[in-house]
Design an enzyme around this catalytic site. Structure first.
Site, PDB file in Angstrom:
ATOM      1  N   SER A 175      -7.982   3.702   5.590  1.00 36.60           N
ATOM      2  CA  SER A 175      -6.721   3.275   4.985  1.00 36.60           C
ATOM      3  C   SER A 175      -6.449   1.786   5.087  1.00 36.60           C
ATOM      4  O   SER A 175      -5.715   1.240   4.271  1.00 36.60           O
ATOM      5  CB  SER A 175      -5.564   4.065   5.596  1.00 36.60           C
ATOM      6  OG  SER A 175      -5.574   3.957   6.999  1.00 36.60           O
ATOM      7  N   HIS A 203      -6.521   9.225   1.002  1.00 35.92           N
ATOM      8  CA  HIS A 203      -6.601   8.206  -0.050  1.00 35.92           C
ATOM      9  C   HIS A 203      -7.580   8.561  -1.163  1.00 35.92           C
ATOM     10  O   HIS A 203      -7.663   7.839  -2.145  1.00 35.92           O
ATOM     11  CB  HIS A 203      -6.982   6.848   0.555  1.00 35.92           C
ATOM     12  CG  HIS A 203      -5.911   6.287   1.420  1.00 35.92           C
ATOM     13  ND1 HIS A 203      -4.848   5.574   0.918  1.00 35.92           N
ATOM     14  CD2 HIS A 203      -5.707   6.357   2.757  1.00 35.92           C
ATOM     15  CE1 HIS A 203      -4.050   5.226   1.912  1.00 35.92           C
ATOM     16  NE2 HIS A 203      -4.549   5.684   3.042  1.00 35.92           N
ATOM     17  N   LYS A 234       0.391  10.301  -1.669  1.00 38.24           N
ATOM     18  CA  LYS A 234      -0.220   9.056  -2.129  1.00 38.24           C
ATOM     19  C   LYS A 234      -0.464   9.129  -3.634  1.00 38.24           C
ATOM     20  O   LYS A 234       0.474   8.998  -4.404  1.00 38.24           O
ATOM     21  CB  LYS A 234      -1.437   8.752  -1.277  1.00 38.24           C
ATOM     22  CG  LYS A 234      -0.926   8.380   0.128  1.00 38.24           C
ATOM     23  CD  LYS A 234      -1.893   8.130   1.187  1.00 38.24           C
ATOM     24  CE  LYS A 234      -1.128   7.615   2.396  1.00 38.24           C
ATOM     25  NZ  LYS A 234      -1.709   7.999   3.666  1.00 38.24           N
TER      26      LYS A 234
END
Ligand SMILES: *Cc1c(COP(=O)(O)O)cnc(C)c1O
Length: 386
Positions: A175, A203, A234
């Site tokens: 990240s 992610h 996300k």
């Protein structure tokens, strides 16, 4: 004294405080009266403000209300929860999935349910804080291998025969660095040593792989991964985290994950939004194409300016500048020119590796990227460390 401790943090440029943003359409927000072009956050496809998502929440709220009113095991599991979990499982090509109210809660629940005192967790040094906390909470033995240092991982596993269960844990996309784990290699290592593999695909979910299913799909090793953890906070633009796995694992989580059991269910309106995000993922592939075109443009510019070396592609770009004060100063210089990207400082990243964390999304236009690169071009002499 708390005050002294805070002053001490401030003296070391480590004090954090909240900044207030008013969102504006597109990749913009107002802060202290100024409109800023944002290169931050993880809303990679811009779904958090997509009209279809907003409409999905609006119409679900009319029927389901706002809050879930109870935990999942009491009466907090609605038909929308069941449908969304089935779709997340299908996305990850696993039989079952379980939603938590956040990715943080998911990681805490997954590791503390599946590992205990008799087990060994082996983790990449740059794994997300929620995985570290989950490992600690589990009471399992914890060993850390150097970032992407799989030789060392193998050495640790070789000497680990006394444990009941050996569990390899990694982020898929790291990240704060934006680089990728080698899931193919990890799948082979896991098999060789009879270990489990848990992958945090916070992610990757929504942006990697042909269908946007994530890093497991991109590497073609979904079936080798025991637990695929993902977030809906996300690229999916909502809130929440989930585990996708075989039925016995999911049933264990339902029975043992304290962050699942003792917490109010994620609201049904968010399940409706996640469901719509999954529709958009398959019906509007142009969003993913736009994101990756932007990633490519920014990547080329940053490499040409010498900020980053050739590295694996993701929407996360770390411009490492040294100590925390320098990173803060660089962030302030960008802000003065109307661009916002956050300085990331220790303890989030190692000492001496403070950075500007730039992320790009499908909401950016090429003009936006050009503007950012122009500003960085003028600052590179003063801030580049190599
Ligand atoms: C953001 C993130 C989480 C936590 O997810 P939330 O939904 O924000 O709680 C977990 N792992 C990684 C790698 C992350 O980047």
């Amino acid at each position: 004294m708390l005050e002294e401790e805070l002053l001490n943090l401030q003296a070391h440029e480590q004090l954090r405080s909240l900044r207030v943003f008013s969102p504006e359409p597109g990749p913009y927000a107002a802060k202290d009266g100024a409109k800023l072009l944002l290169f931050c956050g993880n809303d990679y496809l811009g779904l958090s403000q997509h009209p279809r998502m907003i409409e999905a929440v609006r119409s679900a709220a009319l029927r389901y209300g706002v809050g879930a009113g109870a935990s999942r095991l009491i009466s907090g599991t609605s038909d929308l929860h069941a449908r969304t979990e089935a779709r997340l499982a299908a996305l990850k090509k696993k039989p079952r999935a379980l939603l938590f109210s956040s990715g943080y809660a998911a990681n805490l629940g997954i590791l503390s349910s599946l590992a205990g005192k008799e087990d060994l967790i082996v983790m990449d040094k740059l794994c997300h804080a929620s995985l570290i906390d989950g490992a600690r909470f589990s009471g399992a033995h914890l060993r850390i291998f150097p970032h992407l240092g799989y030789d060392r991982l193998e050495k640790i596993l070789k000497a680990a025969s006394k444990f009941r269960r050996k569990i390899i844990v990694t982020d898929s996309v790291f990240s704060m660095d934006g680089d990728l784990a080698d899931l193919k290699k990890l799948a082979a290592i896991k098999k060789r040593y009879g270990a489990w593999l848990i992958v945090d695909d916070a992610h990757g979910t929504g942006i990697l792989g042909e269908r946007g299913a994530g890093a497991g799909e991109a590497a073609g090793v979904e079936s080798e991964i025991d637990v695929l953890m993902g977030t809906t906070s996300k690229a999916l633009g909502c809130l929440g985290g989930f585990a996708a796995a075989e039925a016995p694992i999911i049933d264990s989580l339902i029975n043992h994950a304290r962050s699942f059991i003792y917490s109010t269910a994620i609201p049904a309106i968010l399940c409706a939004a996640i469901d719509e995000a999954l529709n958009i993922l398959s019906e509007e592939p142009r969003l993913r194409m736009k994101l990756w075109a932007n990633v490519g443009a920014l990547y080329q510019g940053l490499v040409a300016q010498g900020w980053i070396q050739g590295q694996a592609l993701s929407p996360i770009f770390p411009l490492v500048v040294g100590d925390g004060a320098r990173a803060l100063q660089l962030a302030r210089k960008l802000e003065k020119q109307g661009v916002w990207a956050p300085a990331i400082r220790p303890p989030t990243v190692p000492r001496g590796k403070a950075r500007l964390r730039i992320t790009v999304s499908a909401l950016h236009e090429f003009e936006d990227i050009k503007k950012l690169l122009q500003i960085l071009q003028n600052l590179r002499k003063d801030y580049q460390t190599h």
